[in-house]
Design an enzyme around this catalytic site. Sequence first.
Site, PDB file in Angstrom:
ATOM      1  N   HIS A 179      20.435  -7.383  29.953  1.00 41.06           N
ATOM      2  CA  HIS A 179      21.427  -8.208  29.261  1.00 41.06           C
ATOM      3  C   HIS A 179      22.825  -7.585  29.277  1.00 41.06           C
ATOM      4  CE1 HIS A 179      18.019 -10.550  27.852  1.00 41.06           C
ATOM      5  NE2 HIS A 179      18.841 -11.406  27.274  1.00 41.06           N
ATOM      6  N   THR A 221       6.256  -1.082   2.615  1.00 39.95           N
ATOM      7  CA  THR A 221       6.513  -2.471   3.032  1.00 39.95           C
ATOM      8  C   THR A 221       5.998  -3.455   1.992  1.00 39.95           C
ATOM      9  OG1 THR A 221       6.259  -1.740   5.310  1.00 39.95           O
ATOM     10  CG2 THR A 221       6.183  -4.107   4.933  1.00 39.95           C
ATOM     11  N   PHE A 278       0.863  -1.177   0.000  1.00 38.57           N
ATOM     12  CA  PHE A 278       0.000   0.000   0.000  1.00 38.57           C
ATOM     13  C   PHE A 278       0.902   1.229   0.000  1.00 38.57           C
ATOM     14  CE2 PHE A 278      -3.146   2.843   2.178  1.00 38.57           C
ATOM     15  CZ  PHE A 278      -4.144   2.754   1.211  1.00 38.57           C
ATOM     16  N   SER A 330       2.864   8.217  17.354  1.00 34.66           N
ATOM     17  CA  SER A 330       2.227   8.372  18.674  1.00 34.66           C
ATOM     18  C   SER A 330       1.509   9.713  18.755  1.00 34.66           C
ATOM     19  CB  SER A 330       3.284   8.266  19.776  1.00 34.66           C
ATOM     20  OG  SER A 330       3.795   6.956  19.812  1.00 34.66           O
ATOM     21  N   GLU A 338       2.489   3.388  10.647  1.00 34.99           N
ATOM     22  CA  GLU A 338       1.026   3.310  10.660  1.00 34.99           C
ATOM     23  C   GLU A 338       0.401   4.263  11.676  1.00 34.99           C
ATOM     24  OE1 GLU A 338      -1.015  -0.322   9.895  1.00 34.99           O
ATOM     25  OE2 GLU A 338       0.777  -1.315   9.147  1.00 34.99           O
ATOM     26  N   LEU A 379       1.227   4.945   0.418  1.00 36.97           N
ATOM     27  CA  LEU A 379       0.560   6.135   0.923  1.00 36.97           C
ATOM     28  C   LEU A 379       1.580   7.238   1.191  1.00 36.97           C
ATOM     29  CD1 LEU A 379      -1.891   7.594   2.225  1.00 36.97           C
ATOM     30  CD2 LEU A 379      -1.398   6.354   4.320  1.00 36.97           C
TER      31      LEU A 379
END
Lengths: 259, 381
Positions: B339, B161, B124, B367, B364, B126
């Site tokens: 870690h 993507t 897609f 925030s 997408e 955009l």
Amino acid sequence: MKIVVLVKQVPDSGAERNLRPDDNTVDRSSANNVINEMDEYAIEEALRLQEAHGGEVTILTMGPERASESIRKALSMGPDGAVHVLDNALSGTDALGTSRVLAAALQRINPDVVLCGAESTDAGGQVLPHMLAERLGIAALTGARKLTVEGSQLTIERQTEEGYEVVTAATPAVVSVWDTINEPRYPSFKGIMAAKKKPVETLSLADLGVSAEQVGWTGALTGVASHSKRPPRSAGQKVADSGEGGVQLVEFLTNEKFV
Amino acid sequence: MTDFGLSKEHSELRETVRRFAVDRVAPVIADFYDRHEFPYQLVKQMGAMGLFGLPFPSELGGMDGDYLALCVALEELARVDSSVAITLEAAISLGAMPIFRFGTDEQRKRWLPSLIAGENLAAFGLTEATSGSDAGRIRTTARMDESAGEWVINGGKVFITNSGTSITSLVTVTALTGPDEISAIIVPSGTPGFTVAPGYSKVGWCASDTHELTFDNCRVPAENLLGERGRGFAQFLSILDEGRIAIAALATGLAQGCVDESVRYAQQREAFGAPIGSYQSIQFMIADMESRAHTARLAWRDAAARLVAGEEFKRQAAIAKLHASTVAVDNARDATQIHGGYGFMNEYPVARMWRDSKILEIGEGTSEIQRLIIARDLGMK
């Protein structure tokens, strides 16, 4: 082609497993119960046979009520239906008794091919396929890493420690498989949904014409006398290299059949 | 009443995808990631499992599942690896879903079966170089050449993507088809004038496929218009609404994966004579991580339950996306901290999770955009 796959519910081999202190049987209440891993390969092989030659695939399980969970999981991979042999008198049944019950169920279904895992991860006896074939008077093709079907002729590559043997037999026959034979499919969501609606026939010992005395604790000819925890690992063998350390290493690996 | 528990079937799907992720993805994904290579073999297996068909009807080869099923699968994949998860998310939410939702019968029949089987991927287009959050300000144009009965597309898209794999069959692009008129048009891969640039060098999601696309007098038939002319903007807004729940599920998976890795490491790594997991500072850090992952899951399950029930879910989806992506970044940072130096080494899964987490606050819908959606839904204009 009519195919039956034997599916056994076993305690998860990835988790800690115990024998019950009172009767020396596997403690299934505390365990996470799953389909015996090798049986998934048998299911996959059955589905591949069906895709290539048509026919139907039926799951056959002997086990308590909770085994129906494993039956449903097996059905979500694609088989058409299942037969569940369920009877309180079956508790404590040994391999001989199990083969008696399963043979009776198989006679009812009358399949061309019986597929099963070569061993279960709990008992690991590897005796059931042979016993079944003997009781049914049909051929046992055991330990297959490859199975091909031409007409009514079955050919397997029987896996051995050194290589493989080619064994053939006419249907009907029992074929047991190792995990080298294929790569089992993951059930799809549609398969999971469809499994709910697939027919599962429940049969009792009476349905099969097997008397309760022939199975369970009373009918068992073998039993576990006692058990103890696995001893801790002993120290390994140290090879000091004084010139021919390499040779010793190779000898060790060869003796242990690693190479 | 909304039920946060999963049905037996959804739980079984979850277990199955978990098994696939652990047995098949985990052992091989690091190498693909290192080489910035698309894992075709895994995508093929995911296709065979029916994952690409989860929310689609069986008439088109789908699994007759729902959006919840898709989100459950995404969470379990991302718990192990985000590249394969975003490949699936984008393939369904952004690739196949617009065609399913807005396509004609003919378009559905032509494109969907192979997408649903996972044999092909759709993308897609955009975002553009100068229009991201401000997605209404695109510059790509599609002019109708009446005499030829073709759209002539000019412009470019960025960060797209699944747009350049060898199995990508199409890209749906938004373009200006008039002044203040945005439409969506299907551009099949390989159309002359449609160029796919080499893959980006990304900080994370390194085993997923992302490209810049250019359209230079690219001609496609008039019937490649997807949905109504001039409705392109409204269409993609509705697609992004539900996509937010999917990204929230994916982010939750990453957050949970950070917990999994940290618990394991904390129990085996020793410092000052005891496993670091026996120290309260580490225990509390992991307890906070688990709490955050749990609330992120509740947030996306709530939004998904509303969507499946046909209720309003816009605000809840934005909350889920905002919260889960924040949690993913927080958990990845803490897991790396636990870690120590190893967490900074690419060979450790938490390093991959750290690199994969940041984009979740951006892709997408940033925030900031989520906050805007929530505030507007509360009546503030």
